[in-house]
Motif scaffolding. Structure first.
Motif, short mmCIF file in Angstrom:
data_model
loop_
_atom_site.label_atom_id
_atom_site.label_comp_id
_atom_site.label_asym_id
_atom_site.label_seq_id
_atom_site.Cartn_x
_atom_site.Cartn_y
_atom_site.Cartn_z
N ILE A 80 -12.06 1.25 -4.41
CA ILE A 80 -11.24 1.73 -3.29
C ILE A 80 -11.16 3.24 -3.37
O ILE A 80 -10.70 3.79 -4.36
CB ILE A 80 -9.83 1.12 -3.31
N SER B 203 -11.09 10.77 -4.26
CA SER B 203 -10.15 10.07 -3.37
C SER B 203 -9.92 10.96 -2.16
O SER B 203 -10.30 12.14 -2.16
CB SER B 203 -8.84 9.83 -4.10
N CYS C 263 -7.94 6.34 -6.08
CA CYS C 263 -9.27 5.82 -6.33
C CYS C 263 -9.15 4.70 -7.37
O CYS C 263 -8.86 4.97 -8.54
CB CYS C 263 -10.15 6.95 -6.83
N GLY D 40 -9.36 5.60 -1.31
CA GLY D 40 -8.37 5.85 -0.27
C GLY D 40 -7.51 7.02 -0.69
O GLY D 40 -8.03 8.05 -1.14
N THR D 41 -6.19 6.86 -0.58
CA THR D 41 -5.28 7.90 -1.06
C THR D 41 -5.57 8.16 -2.54
O THR D 41 -5.65 9.30 -2.97
CB THR D 41 -3.81 7.43 -0.92
N GLY E 130 0.83 -1.20 0.00
CA GLY E 130 0.00 0.00 0.00
C GLY E 130 0.86 1.25 0.00
O GLY E 130 2.08 1.18 0.18
N ASP F 240 -9.88 -3.33 6.36
CA ASP F 240 -8.66 -3.10 5.59
C ASP F 240 -7.85 -4.38 5.38
O ASP F 240 -6.73 -4.34 4.90
CB ASP F 240 -7.82 -1.96 6.20
N ALA G 132 -6.69 -3.08 -6.16
CA ALA G 132 -8.16 -2.97 -6.16
C ALA G 132 -8.80 -4.27 -6.65
O ALA G 132 -9.88 -4.65 -6.19
CB ALA G 132 -8.61 -1.80 -7.02
N GLY H 59 -11.48 1.39 1.30
CA GLY H 59 -10.61 2.55 1.48
C GLY H 59 -11.16 3.44 2.58
O GLY H 59 -12.31 3.29 3.01
#
Ligand SMILES: [Zn+2]
Length: 293
Positions: A131, A182, A136, A133-134, A9, A281, A108, A245
């Motif tokens: 996802i 994101s 997409c 998160g940071t 990650g 997660d 993903a 995410g």
């Protein structure tokens, strides 16, 4: 046979061992050092060595989930938001360092597979995993198998543009979904408008408390979410959309966000369930373990 999975990650590198029943019997997490390509390889190797030690060198498969994908044409990694990986022979280098074969899969896609087989998509034929998160990302699972696509980009809806005049994205395009919905996208859009930076959690909290600039940012966020998800439904019409995410923990995505999707979708009604992940997660690393060879 044990199944080893490693999820690379942006902030953490996680390893997990599944026993033959599919239960997680070991987990290990370290911070990801993505300062150089070499540091990323060393991080994956150190997690793998500790997993082997825990399993006392028992026979196992190995799958590694990463951002981006291995190009079927060049066999080099592409499309990773951890940009030091792009253009690198990640699979070959890991095989050499770890002294064994392994499967590399987009993170993903790993998430979508784990949720399809063991999580919120269980029992559904066509599962789209998102996802937020940071970055997409997204992945498609059909009949329990990842559909990676001809160019290994199936599900990469984060880099579909919803505004050609929108903000620049690291991928070279403008107005990508990732630049709006994101975590990093939301924070940047807020910073552009408010002239100060706030973390995602603070923007969401400010919106719930009625703070005007946070309210404006989240209004745009939900509207972009609706448009982006409606677009993917028009292409794939999946049986379920599972969100993962950090942003998937925003409860209002499943109410106001879903209502925005319904407003945009090319249909007389929105039947598609938009649900929260069930594996938390861990989904990425479990999916990596499931795809290993
Ligand atoms: Zn992009």
């Amino acid at each position: 046979m044990l199944r080893f999975g490693i999820d690379l990650g942006g902030t953490k590198t996680e390893g997990a061992i599944l026993d033959p029943d599919g239960s997680v019997v070991f987990r290990e997490r370290i911070a990801t050092d993505s300062s150089t390509y070499e540091a990323v390889l060393a991080g994956i190797e150190s997690v793998y060595r500790r997993m082997r030690g825990h399993a006392r060198d028992a026979a196992h498969t190995l799958g590694v989930g990463t951002p981006g994908a291995v190009s079927p044409r060049t066999h080099l990694l592409k499309n990773a938001n951890t940009t030091c990986l792009n253009g690198m022979p990640l699979a070959q280098d890991l095989r050499r360092r770890l002294g064994r074969d392994l499967t590399i899969m987009n993170d993903a896609n790993c998430f979508a597979l784990a949720e399809a087989l063991h999580g919120a998509g269980h029992g559904r034929r066509v599962v789209f995993g998102v996802i937020m998160g940071t970055g997409c990302g997204g992945g498609v699972v059909i009949d329990g198998r990842v559909h990676a696509g001809l160019q290994s980009i199936a599900g990469e809806w984060g880099h579909t543009s919803i505004d050609p005049n929108g903000p620049a994205c690291y991928c070279g395009s403008r107005g990508c979904v990732e630049t709006y919905i994101s975590g990093s996208g939301l924070e940047q859009r807020y910073a552009d408008a408010a002239d100060q930076r706030l973390a995602t959690g603070a923007i969401v909290a400010g919106w719930r408390a009625g703070e005007p600039r946070c309210t404006a940012a989240m209004g745009d966020f939900f509207s972009h979410f609706g448009r982006a998800v409606a677009n993917l439904i028009a292409v794939l019409d999946p049986d379920v959309i599972v969100l993962g995410g950090g942003l998937s923990n925003v409860d209002e995505l499943y109410t106001r966000g879903a209502a925005e999707v319904a407003r945009c979708v090319f249909s007389d009604s929105l039947e598609t369930p938009i649900v929260r992940n069930a594996l938390g997660d861990s989904a990425g690393v479990i999916g990596a373990a499931l795809v290993g060879n």
